[in-house]
Design a protein around this motif. Structure first.
Motif, short mmCIF file in Angstrom:
data_model
loop_
_atom_site.label_atom_id
_atom_site.label_comp_id
_atom_site.label_asym_id
_atom_site.label_seq_id
_atom_site.Cartn_x
_atom_site.Cartn_y
_atom_site.Cartn_z
N UNK A 1 13.43 1.30 -1.14
CA UNK A 1 12.99 1.62 -2.49
C UNK A 1 12.21 2.94 -2.50
N UNK A 2 12.37 3.70 -3.57
CA UNK A 2 11.60 4.91 -3.77
C UNK A 2 10.40 4.60 -4.65
N UNK A 3 9.36 5.36 -4.51
CA UNK A 3 8.19 5.27 -5.35
C UNK A 3 8.21 6.44 -6.32
N UNK A 4 8.00 6.18 -7.58
CA UNK A 4 7.99 7.22 -8.60
C UNK A 4 6.68 7.16 -9.39
N UNK A 5 6.21 8.30 -9.81
CA UNK A 5 5.04 8.39 -10.68
C UNK A 5 5.41 9.24 -11.89
N UNK B 1 0.84 -1.19 0.00
CA UNK B 1 0.00 0.00 0.00
C UNK B 1 0.87 1.24 0.00
N UNK B 2 0.25 2.35 -0.34
CA UNK B 2 0.87 3.68 -0.25
C UNK B 2 -0.10 4.56 0.52
N UNK B 3 0.44 5.46 1.30
CA UNK B 3 -0.41 6.42 2.00
C UNK B 3 0.31 7.76 2.06
N UNK B 4 -0.45 8.79 2.30
CA UNK B 4 0.13 10.13 2.39
C UNK B 4 1.06 10.22 3.60
#
Length: 149
Positions: free
Chosen positions: A141-145, A117-120
């Motif tokens: 790990x980084x999350x990229x969009x 999951x991802x959250x603010x």
């Protein structure tokens, strides 16, 4: 009570989903959200669990929206817990935990050993729940969009 949503639950899911979107500072758009959710349910592209208060099984008070994807490194399915929302009037009553436990059971049923999951960053209350339920925040790990225009 937690149960899997069907197309017959579309209005209840949409009502909660619209509140969820507004929580994340996006505009309310009931009809657009209803269309989106109808497509996910009709096309079997998502699994939605609804939570109900045992004293009133007619009105949903929370939901999770789950997507299944795959991991090349894990060589397995991953359940993406994309959305989790509990009505603001009933928070801190254990509904979020029950929805997560239903998600865990769903992942096990699929043979998946990972829920993501991802959250603010400022959603501290949700982060507390996730930590309590055993989720580990990724520090590697980084999350990229990328917004495609």
């Amino acid at each position: 009570m937690i149960r899997k949503a069907t197309i017959l639950d579309l209005d209840q899911v949409t009502h909660l989903f619209d509140q969820y979107v507004v929580f994340y500072k996006k505009p309310s758009n009931y009809e657009k959200h209803k269309t989106y959710l109808k497509e996910r349910i009709t096309n079997n592209e998502a699994t939605i669990f609804l939570a109900f208060d045992d004293s009133n099984l007619d009105i949903a008070i929370g939901f999770t929206l789950l997507y299944v994807t795959f991991s090349s490194l894990a060589l397995n399915k991953i359940v993406i817990l994309n959305d989790l929302f509990v009505d603001t009037k009933i928070r801190k009553s254990g509904i979020g935990e029950k929805l997560i436990l239903e998600t865990v059971a769903f992942a096990k049923e699929l043979g998946s050993n990972l829920i993501r999951l991802r959250t603010a960053k400022n959603n501290i209350i949700a982060q507390g729940l996730y930590h309590k339920m055993g989720f580990v925040r990724d520090e590697v790990l980084y999350s990229y969009d990328l917004t495609v225009k």
